[in-house]
Design an enzyme around this catalytic site. Structure first.
Site, mmCIF file in Angstrom:
data_model
loop_
_atom_site.group_PDB
_atom_site.id
_atom_site.type_symbol
_atom_site.label_atom_id
_atom_site.label_comp_id
_atom_site.label_asym_id
_atom_site.label_seq_id
_atom_site.Cartn_x
_atom_site.Cartn_y
_atom_site.Cartn_z
ATOM 1 N N PRO A 367 0.729 -1.068 0.078
ATOM 2 C CA PRO A 367 0.216 -0.039 -0.001
ATOM 3 C C PRO A 367 0.852 1.280 0.035
ATOM 4 O O PRO A 367 1.370 1.648 1.099
ATOM 5 C CB PRO A 367 -0.797 -0.264 1.427
ATOM 6 C CG PRO A 367 -0.043 -1.119 2.126
ATOM 7 C CD PRO A 367 0.790 -2.071 1.265
ATOM 8 N N ASP A 541 5.553 2.618 2.608
ATOM 9 C CA ASP A 541 4.672 1.287 2.892
ATOM 10 C C ASP A 541 3.647 1.744 3.806
ATOM 11 O O ASP A 541 4.386 1.795 5.211
ATOM 12 C CB ASP A 541 5.517 0.061 3.120
ATOM 13 C CG ASP A 541 4.594 -1.038 3.136
ATOM 14 O OD1 ASP A 541 3.544 -1.121 3.463
ATOM 15 O OD2 ASP A 541 5.250 -2.438 3.045
ATOM 16 N N HIS A 542 2.448 2.043 3.622
ATOM 17 C CA HIS A 542 1.695 2.223 4.831
ATOM 18 C C HIS A 542 1.310 1.419 5.738
ATOM 19 O O HIS A 542 0.952 1.732 7.002
ATOM 20 C CB HIS A 542 0.331 2.804 4.103
ATOM 21 C CG HIS A 542 -0.318 3.886 5.127
ATOM 22 N ND1 HIS A 542 -0.277 4.263 6.383
ATOM 23 C CD2 HIS A 542 -1.510 4.945 4.554
ATOM 24 C CE1 HIS A 542 -0.815 5.351 6.881
ATOM 25 N NE2 HIS A 542 -1.383 5.737 5.730
ATOM 26 N N ARG A 543 1.732 0.216 5.537
ATOM 27 C CA ARG A 543 1.699 -0.932 6.623
ATOM 28 C C ARG A 543 2.635 -0.852 7.585
ATOM 29 O O ARG A 543 2.373 -1.224 9.035
ATOM 30 C CB ARG A 543 1.915 -2.253 6.151
ATOM 31 C CG ARG A 543 0.845 -2.717 5.254
ATOM 32 C CD ARG A 543 1.248 -4.126 4.248
ATOM 33 N NE ARG A 543 2.469 -3.712 3.575
ATOM 34 C CZ ARG A 543 3.126 -4.780 2.932
ATOM 35 N NH1 ARG A 543 2.518 -6.127 3.020
ATOM 36 N NH2 ARG A 543 4.565 -4.740 2.349
ATOM 37 N N ILE A 545 4.650 2.466 7.854
ATOM 38 C CA ILE A 545 4.996 3.897 8.063
ATOM 39 C C ILE A 545 3.625 4.611 8.159
ATOM 40 O O ILE A 545 2.780 4.472 7.371
ATOM 41 C CB ILE A 545 5.762 4.364 7.017
ATOM 42 C CG1 ILE A 545 7.372 3.820 7.377
ATOM 43 C CG2 ILE A 545 6.045 5.937 7.266
ATOM 44 C CD1 ILE A 545 8.378 3.877 6.013
#
Ligand code: CAO
Length: 569
Positions: A367, A541-543, A545
């Site tokens: 993501p 990576d939104h998982r 950060i």
């Protein structure tokens, strides 16, 4: 407490079978019947059970050792003194090679045909007390010419796998079983059309593989595999290596749908089936390419993390020209481009295909979010120009990218999650700073890596970058020079543009895109002043950060670039 020897039980006429797995270690508490080691002949693998309960004090065998009946496997500290039979023998599975012409009639019957050849029924021989054993591999297909003793199918209990040989020679007319079927002694498995009924000697040879005594009643862990006359070994264990190691086809080797029979013990096969892991796609790390329990686990983990896709997944929708059906998308448009004008079709370069597959996976699985920002590099650019002037003679040209690498390292140290990787549900924080940089080459995109950039100066980084970029363009980068990056920078600064969304280079969790710096009017509180502004695009990576951390990362990077002394802080 008694110290007792646990020995290899009667495993029939098998002599010198190899130890291919040691399933326990010193200090382990084991139960009676628990498997201790796996041994393998050329036709079967079997697990040797413990004949008593206790604690393993010493292992007497190691991988690759040859053992036979009576070999001491380990020393066990047992709660109670074991009886003589417990100590030495998990009881006899069977005589494996005694020929039994009488038994042949139970395995084969013939129906004469008009052409003079006979249709011969091949049945499951005596496999001891094993009941309802699963067919796990079909090793032949209708139309194949079969030799006496050639393996037809592989069956497997929870402790042993064995190949069932043909008791007749001829052409296979029909297989009566399929994968997953359960078979028992006497079950009809194949019809072979032979020239005539096999001679009694060949019948005997085929049936000589049959264990003659009950196995399970006394030693369920030990099965008697069909033995093979020395002259007709069909799948010697040395020939069964992983696909990668053994590209050529050995006659008689059992083939799975996609290649060679994977070399693995029954328990590993069972484990793989439970996880749905296609064993033929797993690379074995054991002796002779044998697939271990850990190999199956690692493969399964890699698939779950998206680092590897199975052939079935690829067929469903892996490639760029995939239908998209696996994602529930519309099918890829199929257009006859030539209908609209002249075209030229060229295959994509190998590098483009490899990098394309990686980019596709990363784009789909991570993501991504991208933060755009500008850094004031007016002073740094002046310093860069001065540095190049002073170092003119050295032949090393310093570009903004080398400063960016140093500035990123300083920022990564402050925001360690940007220098991490996801591993399952864990985050792996790295204490080293290896910075990859995207290099445009005639064959496609490559990412050489500046190792330990934190311990290198800007001049050294510039020099290394020049060398690595040249190697990349010449197609001479070694794998070591392209691996191990913890963060990547993709600079289009020498070309142009304002901002872009760089794709994260998994398993990294962020990437910095840089475009061409331009003079901009910047408000300093009193007036607009001309400043050299560098556009930055940070994808993350939104998982791993959060947006706030990404904004802080960019702000920190901008501060360092606007006053490079901060790199020392
Ligand atoms: N702003 C303004 N000018 C810049 C700049 C920037 N951000 N970055 C570099 N420049 C200038 C350099 O100073 C140099 O100027 P001179 O010719 O006057 O000395 C010129 O642009 C060319 O620089 P360069 O590209 O040779 O050097 P580099 O260190 O900046 O980059 C390399 C090296 C290998 C990264 C680059 O050649 C390259 O391949 N870039 C493409 C990367 C890419 O394809 N990224 C996209 C990946 S996603 O598809």
């Amino acid at each position: 407490m008694a110290l007792i020897e646990i020995k290899v039980p009667d495993i029939g006429d098998f002599a010198d079978v190899s130890v291919i797995e040691v399933l326990v270690k010193v200090g382990d508490t084991v139960k009676e019947e628990q498997s201790l080691i796996t041994v393998e002949s050329d036709k079967a693998s079997m697990e040797i059970p413990c004949s008593a309960s206790g604690v393993v004090k010493e292992l007497k065998v190691k991988l690759g050792d040859k053992v036979h009946e009576g070999s001491v496997v380990l020393m066990l500290e047992s709660g109670a003194a074991a009886s003589a039979s417990q100590v030495s023998v998990a009881p006899a599975p069977a005589a494996l090679t005694s020929s039994s012409p009488a038994a042949s009639s139970t395995n084969k019957s013939s129906i004469p045909t008009t052409s003079g050849s006979a249709l011969i029924e091949v049945k499951v021989p005596d496999i001891g007390d094993f009941k309802d054993v699963s067919v796990i591999e079909l090793l032949v297909k209708p139309g194949d010419t079969i030799a006496v003793d050639q393996s037809l199918i592989t069956i497997e209990s929870d402790k042993a796998s064995m190949e069932i040989p043909s008791s007749a020679a001829g052409v296979l007319k029909e297989l009566k079983v399929k994968i997953g079927d359960k078979v028992n002694i006497g079950d009809f498995i194949a019809v072979v059309q032979g020239q005539a009924i096999a001679s009694s000697s060949s019948v005997a040879a085929a049936v000589s593989n049959v264990p003659s005594a009950s196995l399970a009643s006394q030693s369920p862990a030990v099965s008697a595999p069909p033995s093979t006359p020395p002259s007709t070994s069909l799948s010697g264990s040395t020939g069964l290596q992983s696909t990668a190691q053994m590209p050529s086809h050995q006659p008689g080797n059992a083939l799975s749908a996609s290649g060679f029979v994977p070399h693995a013990s029954p328990s590993v096969r069972k484990f793989a089936r439970e996880l749905g892991v296609p064993l033929e796609e797993v690379k074995g790390s054991g002796i002779k390419g044998r697939i271990t329990h850990e190999d199956v686990q690692a493969f399964s983990r890699a698939v779950m993390q998206g680092a590897v896709s199975t052939k079935a997944q690829q067929a469903k929708g892996g490639g760029s020209s995939a239908s998209g059906a696996a994602l529930g998308l519309l099918a890829w448009p199929v257009v006859d481009f030539a209908k609209f004008g002249p075209i030229e079709r060229k295959p994509m370069s190998r590098i483009k295909k490899i990098s394309g597959a990686n980019l596709h996976r990363n784009w789909v699985m991570i993501p991504h979010v991208t933060n755009h920002d500008d850094a004031d590099i007016t002073d740094l650019e002046a310093f860069r120009v001065l540095t190049n002037k002073e170092n003119e003679k050295s032949g090393v040209k310093v570009t903004m990218l080398a400063f960016l690498i140093k500035a990123c390292v300083a920022t990564l140290k402050k925001f360690p999650e940007f220098n991490s990787s996801l591993d399952g549900e864990d985050l792996v924080y790295k204490s080293y700073y290896n910075i990859g940089f995207a290099a445009d080459t005639p064959n496609g995109l490559m990412v050489p890596v500046i190792k330990n950039a934190d311990s290198k100066g800007v001049l050294q980084i510039s020099q290394e970058m020049g060398e690595l970029a040249k190697k990349a363009r010449d197609g001479k980068l070694s794998p070591a020079e392209m691996t191990g990056a913890t963060f990547t920078i993709s600079s289009l600064g020498g070309i142009g543009g304002r901002y872009f969304n760089p794709i994260i280079n998994a398993p990294e969790v962020s990437i910095l895109g840089v475009c061409k710096s331009t003079m901009q009017p910047v408000w300093n509180g009193k007036e607009f002043v001309p400043r050299l502004m560098l556009p930055l695009s940070l994808s993350w990576d939104h998982r791993v950060i959060d947006g706030a951390a990404a904004a802080r990362f960019n702000a920190n990077l901008g501060q360092i670039l606007s006053d490079f002394r901060r790199v020392l802080l």
